[in-house]
Scaffold this motif. Sequence first.
Motif, PDB file in Angstrom:
ATOM      1  N   UNK A  50     -11.152  -3.995  18.211  1.00  0.00           N
ATOM      2  CA  UNK A  50      -9.730  -3.702  17.992  1.00  0.00           C
ATOM      3  C   UNK A  50      -9.519  -3.198  16.565  1.00  0.00           C
ATOM      4  N   UNK A  51      -8.812  -2.103  16.457  1.00  0.00           N
ATOM      5  CA  UNK A  51      -8.519  -1.532  15.136  1.00  0.00           C
ATOM      6  C   UNK A  51      -7.457  -2.372  14.444  1.00  0.00           C
ATOM      7  N   UNK A  52      -7.730  -2.694  13.189  1.00  0.00           N
ATOM      8  CA  UNK A  52      -6.770  -3.458  12.401  1.00  0.00           C
ATOM      9  C   UNK A  52      -6.818  -3.001  10.949  1.00  0.00           C
ATOM     10  N   UNK A  53      -5.641  -2.941  10.335  1.00  0.00           N
ATOM     11  CA  UNK A  53      -5.500  -2.614   8.919  1.00  0.00           C
ATOM     12  C   UNK A  53      -4.659  -3.698   8.276  1.00  0.00           C
ATOM     13  N   UNK A  54      -5.165  -4.274   7.190  1.00  0.00           N
ATOM     14  CA  UNK A  54      -4.457  -5.360   6.518  1.00  0.00           C
ATOM     15  C   UNK A  54      -4.340  -5.039   5.033  1.00  0.00           C
ATOM     16  N   UNK A  55      -3.093  -4.809   4.595  1.00  0.00           N
ATOM     17  CA  UNK A  55      -2.851  -4.513   3.182  1.00  0.00           C
ATOM     18  C   UNK A  55      -2.669  -5.804   2.383  1.00  0.00           C
ATOM     19  N   UNK A  56      -2.969  -5.699   1.102  1.00  0.00           N
ATOM     20  CA  UNK A  56      -2.723  -6.806   0.180  1.00  0.00           C
ATOM     21  C   UNK A  56      -2.579  -6.232  -1.227  1.00  0.00           C
ATOM     22  N   UNK A  57      -2.104  -7.086  -2.146  1.00  0.00           N
ATOM     23  CA  UNK A  57      -2.031  -6.689  -3.538  1.00  0.00           C
ATOM     24  C   UNK A  57      -0.642  -6.380  -4.066  1.00  0.00           C
ATOM     25  N   UNK A  58       0.339  -6.386  -3.188  1.00  0.00           N
ATOM     26  CA  UNK A  58       1.698  -6.111  -3.644  1.00  0.00           C
ATOM     27  C   UNK A  58       2.274  -7.259  -4.462  1.00  0.00           C
ATOM     28  N   UNK A  59       3.408  -6.987  -5.088  1.00  0.00           N
ATOM     29  CA  UNK A  59       4.058  -8.028  -5.880  1.00  0.00           C
ATOM     30  C   UNK A  59       5.059  -7.431  -6.840  1.00  0.00           C
ATOM     31  N   UNK A  60       5.524  -8.282  -7.743  1.00  0.00           N
ATOM     32  CA  UNK A  60       6.496  -7.876  -8.756  1.00  0.00           C
ATOM     33  C   UNK A  60       5.744  -7.442 -10.013  1.00  0.00           C
ATOM     34  N   UNK A  61       6.068  -6.264 -10.504  1.00  0.00           N
ATOM     35  CA  UNK A  61       5.397  -5.725 -11.679  1.00  0.00           C
ATOM     36  C   UNK A  61       6.434  -5.071 -12.583  1.00  0.00           C
ATOM     37  N   UNK A  62       6.234  -5.163 -13.867  1.00  0.00           N
ATOM     38  CA  UNK A  62       7.168  -4.564 -14.815  1.00  0.00           C
ATOM     39  C   UNK A  62       6.962  -3.050 -14.897  1.00  0.00           C
ATOM     40  N   UNK A  63       8.020  -2.325 -15.222  1.00  0.00           N
ATOM     41  CA  UNK A  63       7.873  -0.877 -15.420  1.00  0.00           C
ATOM     42  C   UNK A  63       6.783  -0.584 -16.440  1.00  0.00           C
ATOM     43  N   UNK A  64       5.975   0.425 -16.131  1.00  0.00           N
ATOM     44  CA  UNK A  64       4.860   0.781 -16.990  1.00  0.00           C
ATOM     45  C   UNK A  64       3.576   0.068 -16.648  1.00  0.00           C
ATOM     46  N   UNK A  65       3.663  -0.931 -15.774  1.00  0.00           N
ATOM     47  CA  UNK A  65       2.494  -1.715 -15.417  1.00  0.00           C
ATOM     48  C   UNK A  65       1.622  -1.054 -14.365  1.00  0.00           C
ATOM     49  N   UNK A  66       0.553  -1.751 -14.006  1.00  0.00           N
ATOM     50  CA  UNK A  66      -0.421  -1.250 -13.030  1.00  0.00           C
ATOM     51  C   UNK A  66      -0.638  -2.274 -11.925  1.00  0.00           C
ATOM     52  N   UNK A  67      -1.020  -1.748 -10.779  1.00  0.00           N
ATOM     53  CA  UNK A  67      -1.264  -2.593  -9.619  1.00  0.00           C
ATOM     54  C   UNK A  67      -2.262  -1.874  -8.724  1.00  0.00           C
TER      55      UNK A  67
END
Lengths: 118, 107
Positions: free
Chosen positions: A1-18
């Motif tokens: 079964x095909x599955x895609x699971x994202x992660x890593x999102x969140x609250x970040x300040x302007x100018x920041x990286x994620x």
Amino acid sequence: EVQLVESGGGLIQPGGSLRLSCAASGFTVSSHYMSWVRQAPGKGLEWVSVIYSGGTTYYADSVKGRFTISRDNAKNTLYIQMNSLRAEDTAVYYCARDRAAVGTFDYWGQGTLVTVSS
Amino acid sequence: DIQMTQSPSSLSASVGDRVTITCQASQGISNFLNWYQQKPGKAPKLLIFDASNLETGVPSRFSGSESGTDFTFTISSLQPEDIATYYCQQYDNLPYTFGQGTKLEIK
């Protein structure tokens, strides 16, 4: 079964990286074109970036020079590195598989929310 | 960039009604157009590809057609589970672009 699971999102300040991740199962990421598509709160869909099976990458003008798409074949995982984040980058980010290397997204992840705010 | 103009932006219809959504491309895109359904809090789901081909497993009440740069998406008999927002998307050229969406509600 095909599955895609994202992660890593969140609250970040302007100018920041994620860095967002999209772990795939049921197929091989490197054999498909893979895209990131985002959706700002209450808004429509916006294509962000694609990585072709051969490794070529393309970006929307709105993120060019700030975002980098990549993949780890051993981990069967897609990534997007987002730098110099702006308030207008706030959105749910989806990874999506392109079924036939033409721009038709047949499988999508559940999405991960990125909020850029001070 | 290719602009996709989708209309209407919202639509209210009764169960059993025939519903039609249109999408106009700013230039010719052949049949390189998809239709997606998105329910609240969920990822989009592919319904129609290549303008008129029904994705496997999608009910036959959904259909698509094309005429030049004008594309039409139709639900022949609206069901309660069809409440969602629908998007067209062109893939003739990068950047891939989506229509603004049509929010479908039950009257």
